[in-house]
Design a protein around this motif. Sequence first.
Motif, PDB file in Angstrom:
ATOM      1  N   ILE A  88       0.936  -1.287  -0.119  1.00 35.32           N
ATOM      2  CA  ILE A  88      -0.043   0.116  -0.018  1.00 35.32           C
ATOM      3  C   ILE A  88       0.874   1.092  -0.014  1.00 35.32           C
ATOM      4  CG2 ILE A  88      -1.758   1.448   1.323  1.00 35.32           C
ATOM      5  CD1 ILE A  88      -2.898  -1.283   2.720  1.00 35.32           C
ATOM      6  N   GLU A  89       0.690   1.963  -0.986  1.00 33.34           N
ATOM      7  CA  GLU A  89       1.462   3.442  -0.952  1.00 33.34           C
ATOM      8  C   GLU A  89       0.574   4.324   0.089  1.00 33.34           C
ATOM      9  OE1 GLU A  89       3.022   6.970  -3.705  1.00 33.34           O
ATOM     10  OE2 GLU A  89       2.274   5.146  -4.653  1.00 33.34           O
ATOM     11  N   GLY A  90       1.282   4.603   1.077  1.00 32.28           N
ATOM     12  CA  GLY A  90       0.606   5.606   2.220  1.00 32.28           C
ATOM     13  C   GLY A  90       1.256   6.067   3.243  1.00 32.28           C
ATOM     14  N   ASP A  91       0.808   6.925   4.234  1.00 31.49           N
ATOM     15  CA  ASP A  91       1.455   6.997   5.334  1.00 31.49           C
ATOM     16  C   ASP A  91       1.137   6.443   6.403  1.00 31.49           C
ATOM     17  OD1 ASP A  91       2.029   8.784   7.690  1.00 31.49           O
ATOM     18  OD2 ASP A  91       2.521  10.353   6.268  1.00 31.49           O
ATOM     19  N   GLY A  92       2.297   6.071   7.217  1.00 34.38           N
ATOM     20  CA  GLY A  92       1.955   5.235   8.599  1.00 34.38           C
ATOM     21  C   GLY A  92       1.048   5.621   9.422  1.00 34.38           C
ATOM     22  N   ARG A  93       0.830   7.135   9.532  1.00 32.85           N
ATOM     23  CA  ARG A  93      -0.015   7.680  10.175  1.00 32.85           C
ATOM     24  C   ARG A  93      -1.488   7.589  10.359  1.00 32.85           C
ATOM     25  NH1 ARG A  93       3.718  13.120  10.177  1.00 32.85           N
ATOM     26  NH2 ARG A  93       3.611  12.268   7.997  1.00 32.85           N
ATOM     27  N   ASP A  94      -1.835   6.976   9.004  1.00 35.19           N
ATOM     28  CA  ASP A  94      -3.093   6.785   8.501  1.00 35.19           C
ATOM     29  C   ASP A  94      -3.620   5.286   8.568  1.00 35.19           C
ATOM     30  OD1 ASP A  94      -3.308   9.453   7.877  1.00 35.19           O
ATOM     31  OD2 ASP A  94      -2.435   9.099   5.878  1.00 35.19           O
ATOM     32  N   THR A  95      -3.078   4.587   9.392  1.00 31.55           N
ATOM     33  CA  THR A  95      -3.135   2.871   9.554  1.00 31.55           C
ATOM     34  C   THR A  95      -5.057   2.877   9.873  1.00 31.55           C
ATOM     35  OG1 THR A  95      -2.729   3.056  11.726  1.00 31.55           O
ATOM     36  CG2 THR A  95      -1.126   2.152  10.121  1.00 31.55           C
ATOM     37  N   GLY A  96      -5.352   3.968  10.537  1.00 31.48           N
ATOM     38  CA  GLY A  96      -6.984   3.776  11.022  1.00 31.48           C
ATOM     39  C   GLY A  96      -7.677   3.881   9.764  1.00 31.48           C
ATOM     40  N   ALA A  97      -7.354   4.536   8.702  1.00 27.19           N
ATOM     41  CA  ALA A  97      -8.098   4.503   7.613  1.00 27.19           C
ATOM     42  C   ALA A  97      -8.100   3.264   6.593  1.00 27.19           C
ATOM     43  CB  ALA A  97      -7.583   5.807   6.538  1.00 27.19           C
ATOM     44  N   TYR A 115      11.772  10.393  11.410  1.00 26.85           N
ATOM     45  CA  TYR A 115      11.289  11.157  10.476  1.00 26.85           C
ATOM     46  C   TYR A 115       9.909  12.051  10.804  1.00 26.85           C
ATOM     47  CZ  TYR A 115      14.576   8.936   7.511  1.00 26.85           C
ATOM     48  OH  TYR A 115      15.788   8.566   7.034  1.00 26.85           O
ATOM     49  N   VAL A 116       9.419  11.541  11.998  1.00 29.48           N
ATOM     50  CA  VAL A 116       8.202  11.907  12.458  1.00 29.48           C
ATOM     51  C   VAL A 116       8.490  12.772  13.654  1.00 29.48           C
ATOM     52  CG1 VAL A 116       5.639  11.227  13.297  1.00 29.48           C
ATOM     53  CG2 VAL A 116       7.188   9.882  11.695  1.00 29.48           C
ATOM     54  N   SER A 117       7.876  14.145  13.689  1.00 31.70           N
ATOM     55  CA  SER A 117       8.078  15.316  14.540  1.00 31.70           C
ATOM     56  C   SER A 117       7.303  14.913  16.123  1.00 31.70           C
ATOM     57  CB  SER A 117       7.818  16.378  14.181  1.00 31.70           C
ATOM     58  OG  SER A 117       6.433  16.679  13.681  1.00 31.70           O
ATOM     59  N   GLU A 118       6.294  14.323  15.891  1.00 31.81           N
ATOM     60  CA  GLU A 118       5.308  14.014  17.149  1.00 31.81           C
ATOM     61  C   GLU A 118       4.848  12.555  16.604  1.00 31.81           C
ATOM     62  OE1 GLU A 118       4.593  15.684  19.532  1.00 31.81           O
ATOM     63  OE2 GLU A 118       5.470  17.500  18.743  1.00 31.81           O
ATOM     64  N   ASP A 120       3.738   9.998  18.807  1.00 30.72           N
ATOM     65  CA  ASP A 120       2.787   9.729  19.616  1.00 30.72           C
ATOM     66  C   ASP A 120       1.571   9.225  19.011  1.00 30.72           C
ATOM     67  OD1 ASP A 120       4.663   9.741  21.688  1.00 30.72           O
ATOM     68  OD2 ASP A 120       3.502  10.884  22.956  1.00 30.72           O
ATOM     69  N   PRO A 121       0.951  10.127  18.206  1.00 29.78           N
ATOM     70  CA  PRO A 121      -0.322   9.465  17.411  1.00 29.78           C
ATOM     71  C   PRO A 121       0.032   8.190  16.527  1.00 29.78           C
ATOM     72  CG  PRO A 121      -0.030  11.827  17.344  1.00 29.78           C
ATOM     73  CD  PRO A 121       1.361  11.159  17.893  1.00 29.78           C
ATOM     74  N   LEU A 122       1.148   8.370  15.839  1.00 26.54           N
ATOM     75  CA  LEU A 122       1.725   7.244  14.966  1.00 26.54           C
ATOM     76  C   LEU A 122       1.612   5.915  15.687  1.00 26.54           C
ATOM     77  CD1 LEU A 122       2.612   5.745  12.353  1.00 26.54           C
ATOM     78  CD2 LEU A 122       4.973   6.412  13.181  1.00 26.54           C
ATOM     79  N   LEU A 123       2.193   5.776  16.985  1.00 23.16           N
ATOM     80  CA  LEU A 123       2.359   4.812  17.673  1.00 23.16           C
ATOM     81  C   LEU A 123       0.880   4.169  18.172  1.00 23.16           C
ATOM     82  CD1 LEU A 123       5.661   5.563  19.687  1.00 23.16           C
ATOM     83  CD2 LEU A 123       5.434   3.851  17.886  1.00 23.16           C
ATOM     84  N   ALA A 124       0.131   5.194  18.535  1.00 25.42           N
ATOM     85  CA  ALA A 124      -1.269   4.747  19.043  1.00 25.42           C
ATOM     86  C   ALA A 124      -1.866   4.085  17.985  1.00 25.42           C
ATOM     87  CB  ALA A 124      -1.989   6.130  19.768  1.00 25.42           C
ATOM     88  N   GLY A 125      -1.941   4.475  16.899  1.00 25.96           N
ATOM     89  CA  GLY A 125      -2.473   3.953  15.508  1.00 25.96           C
ATOM     90  C   GLY A 125      -2.053   2.646  15.332  1.00 25.96           C
ATOM     91  N   LEU A 126      -0.567   2.395  15.594  1.00 30.33           N
ATOM     92  CA  LEU A 126      -0.025   1.043  15.508  1.00 30.33           C
ATOM     93  C   LEU A 126      -0.639   0.144  16.360  1.00 30.33           C
ATOM     94  CD1 LEU A 126       3.725   1.976  14.466  1.00 30.33           C
ATOM     95  CD2 LEU A 126       1.563   1.630  12.673  1.00 30.33           C
ATOM     96  N   ALA A 127      -0.551   0.509  17.683  1.00 25.77           N
ATOM     97  CA  ALA A 127      -0.980  -0.230  18.678  1.00 25.77           C
ATOM     98  C   ALA A 127      -2.616  -0.679  18.422  1.00 25.77           C
ATOM     99  CB  ALA A 127      -0.901   0.655  20.171  1.00 25.77           C
ATOM    100  N   ARG A 128      -3.282   0.334  17.902  1.00 28.01           N
ATOM    101  CA  ARG A 128      -4.740  -0.043  17.716  1.00 28.01           C
ATOM    102  C   ARG A 128      -4.966  -0.904  16.671  1.00 28.01           C
ATOM    103  NH1 ARG A 128      -7.930   1.473  13.687  1.00 28.01           N
ATOM    104  NH2 ARG A 128     -10.117   1.868  13.967  1.00 28.01           N
ATOM    105  N   VAL A 129      -4.267  -1.258  15.628  1.00 34.10           N
ATOM    106  CA  VAL A 129      -4.267  -2.372  14.755  1.00 34.10           C
ATOM    107  C   VAL A 129      -3.822  -3.710  15.131  1.00 34.10           C
ATOM    108  CG1 VAL A 129      -4.633  -0.561  12.836  1.00 34.10           C
ATOM    109  CG2 VAL A 129      -2.346  -1.812  13.217  1.00 34.10           C
TER     110      VAL A 129
END
Length: 251
Positions: A88-97, A115-118, A120-129
Motif C-alpha cells: 500500500i502506498e500511504g502514510d503510516g499515520r493513516d493506519t486507521g483509514a 522522520y516523525v516530529s510527533e 505518539d499519534p503514529l504509535l497509538a495507531g499502530l497499537a490500535r491495529v
Amino acid sequence: MSGLGGLRNTLRQALVALQLDEQITARYPVGRRLRVLDVGLGQGTQALRLARAGHEVTGVESDPTMLAVVRTALADEPEGIRDRVRLIEGDGRDTGAHFLPGTFDVVLCHGVLMYVSEPDPLLAGLARVLAPGGLLSLLVRNADALAMRPGLAGDWDTALAAFDSPAYTNRIGLRVRADRRAELTTTLTAIGAPLHTWYGVRVFGDQATGDTPPPPSPEWERLLAAEERAGRTDPYRSVAALLHLCGVRAG
C-alpha cells in the motif's frame, strides 16, 4: 539507495531479523501463519523475509521510489510468496483509514520515527491495529548515544550538541530526530503495548561508511556474533546506534 548493501545496513537487517525471530518464536507456535504489518517497509528486507517464512505481510510505504524497489524484488519471488504480500502506498499515520482494530499479530515500524516530529499519534495507531497479545517492533535512533558516532570520529562540536538535543543530521543530509528509551517506554505503556524486551543494534559497526561492504566469512559471522551478544548485554546495548524495542499489546 546508496549503502543498502553495505555493512551498516546489512548488519542492521541481520540483527533485527535475529531479534524479531526470537520474539516471534517465544510468542507463537511454530508453523502459525501470522498477520504482519510493516509500516515504512523501505526496501522490504524484513517484509519479504517474513513472507518467505509463510506469513501474510502487508507493507505500507509513502516513498514511491522505495515501493518500486520492493515491487521489483517481489516480482522475482515465487507466486506463493507474491500472493502473501500486499503493498500500500500511504502514510503510516493513516493506519486507521486502512485497517480495523486488532487486524495484525505483528506490527513493524523500523527506521520511521526519526522522520516523525510527533510520534505518539503514529504509535497509538499502530497499537490500535495490533491484536491482543500481539508484538509491536520498533527500530529507532538512540538519543542516549547520539554523541557516540561524532565523538569517536573526533567531531567534537556535533558530539557536544548531541548531549543537549535529540535532533541530528543523518548520513543522507536530512535533519531528523532520535528517541530516548525511557520516553518510548512511557509511551508504549500509555498506548497499551508496554515494553517487553529491548535490544541494541550496531554497537560496534556504526562507524563504517555507507558503502563499506560486509566482510567475508568467517569474519562476518564473528562480527555478527559479537554484535548480537552486545545488543542484549548491559551496558553495551545502551550505547548502540539503534534501539530495537518490542512491546506487547495488552490482552
